[in-house]
Design a protein around this motif. Structure first.
Motif, short mmCIF file in Angstrom:
data_model
loop_
_atom_site.label_atom_id
_atom_site.label_comp_id
_atom_site.label_asym_id
_atom_site.label_seq_id
_atom_site.Cartn_x
_atom_site.Cartn_y
_atom_site.Cartn_z
N SER A 1 9.29 0.74 6.89
CA SER A 1 8.32 -0.36 6.44
C SER A 1 7.48 -0.53 7.66
CB SER A 1 8.82 -1.54 6.04
OG SER A 1 9.43 -1.06 4.70
N LEU B 1 -0.57 6.52 4.14
CA LEU B 1 0.42 7.10 3.98
C LEU B 1 0.66 7.75 5.22
CD1 LEU B 1 0.33 8.64 0.40
CD2 LEU B 1 1.37 6.35 1.11
N GLY C 1 2.45 5.71 7.86
CA GLY C 1 3.78 5.46 7.33
C GLY C 1 4.90 6.56 7.80
N ARG C 2 4.25 7.78 7.47
CA ARG C 2 5.23 8.93 7.88
C ARG C 2 5.36 9.09 9.25
NH1 ARG C 2 1.95 11.16 4.05
NH2 ARG C 2 1.18 12.46 5.55
N TRP D 1 7.89 6.44 10.42
CA TRP D 1 9.00 7.03 9.79
C TRP D 1 9.55 7.84 10.90
CZ3 TRP D 1 11.42 11.60 9.23
CH2 TRP D 1 12.58 11.46 8.55
N VAL E 1 3.63 -0.46 4.07
CA VAL E 1 3.89 0.82 3.61
C VAL E 1 5.49 1.21 3.80
CG1 VAL E 1 3.31 3.26 3.99
CG2 VAL E 1 1.55 1.39 4.22
N GLU E 2 5.88 1.59 2.73
CA GLU E 2 7.43 1.87 2.79
C GLU E 2 7.48 3.58 2.56
OE1 GLU E 2 9.15 -0.23 -0.43
OE2 GLU E 2 9.00 -2.15 0.69
N THR E 3 8.39 4.05 3.42
CA THR E 3 8.59 5.46 3.55
C THR E 3 9.99 5.79 3.37
OG1 THR E 3 6.48 5.54 4.77
CG2 THR E 3 7.92 7.49 4.62
N PHE F 1 8.20 13.01 0.45
CA PHE F 1 8.36 11.91 1.25
C PHE F 1 7.80 10.81 -0.27
CE2 PHE F 1 8.66 13.54 5.36
CZ PHE F 1 9.09 12.56 5.82
N GLN G 1 6.34 7.26 -0.93
CA GLN G 1 5.73 6.41 -0.25
C GLN G 1 5.33 5.27 -1.02
OE1 GLN G 1 3.84 9.19 2.84
NE2 GLN G 1 4.33 7.40 3.89
N ARG H 1 1.34 4.38 -5.14
CA ARG H 1 2.54 5.15 -4.95
C ARG H 1 2.17 6.65 -4.57
NH1 ARG H 1 6.36 4.23 -9.22
NH2 ARG H 1 7.37 2.93 -7.66
#
Length: 134
Positions: A3, A28, A31-32, A35, A74-76, A88, A90, A101
């Motif tokens: 996150s 996004l 976020g990646r 990650w 942002v959750e990944t 992925f 997200q 989403r």
């Protein structure tokens, strides 16, 4: 899963102070990228190994608008990797509410030939662990 928190700035919004739809794709991407960093990788080191990660397919669902000065999360999470692709999942959240989403299919390619390539073993292991812990 990783996150990250992001603040909405004026540059992210339209004239009404609402986040412009295409900017969610930037969120996004961040976020990646984070990650990858959380798993011990970065884009430069992958490129030095002749590995590039490219968006192959993208599916978006807009639910609620984000606005100027909002603090977003942002959750990944990586799905189960295949030979040279991974999906992925997200989410962009505000105060625990889902705003957006995205499902993003990423392909691993040879960075000089622009052809599909198998995942490097260390990256494959990181993705597999993440998908099992999701």
């Amino acid at each position: 899963m990783t996150s990250i928190d992001l603040r909405v700035y004026i540059e992210d919004t339209d004239a009404g102070g609402i986040v412009y739809h295409a900017n969610y794709l930037n969120y996004l991407e961040r976020g990646r990228t984070e990650w990858l960093r959380a798993k011990g990788f970065d884009q430069n080191s992958l490129l030095a190994r002749n590995v590039a990660l490219v968006v192959r397919r993208l599916e978006c669902q807009y639910r609620l608008p984000a606005q100027l000065d909002d603090l977003l999360t942002v959750e990944t999470v990586a799905g189960i990797p295949r030979h040279c692709t991974v999906a992925f999942e997200q989410q962009v959240m505000r105060d625990g509410k889902l705003l957006f989403r995205g499902m993003v299919d990423i392909a691993c390619i040879d960075a000089t030939r622009y052809k599909p390539a198998r995942w490097p073993e260390d990256l494959l292991s990181a993705m597999t662990l993440d998908s099992q812990n999701a």
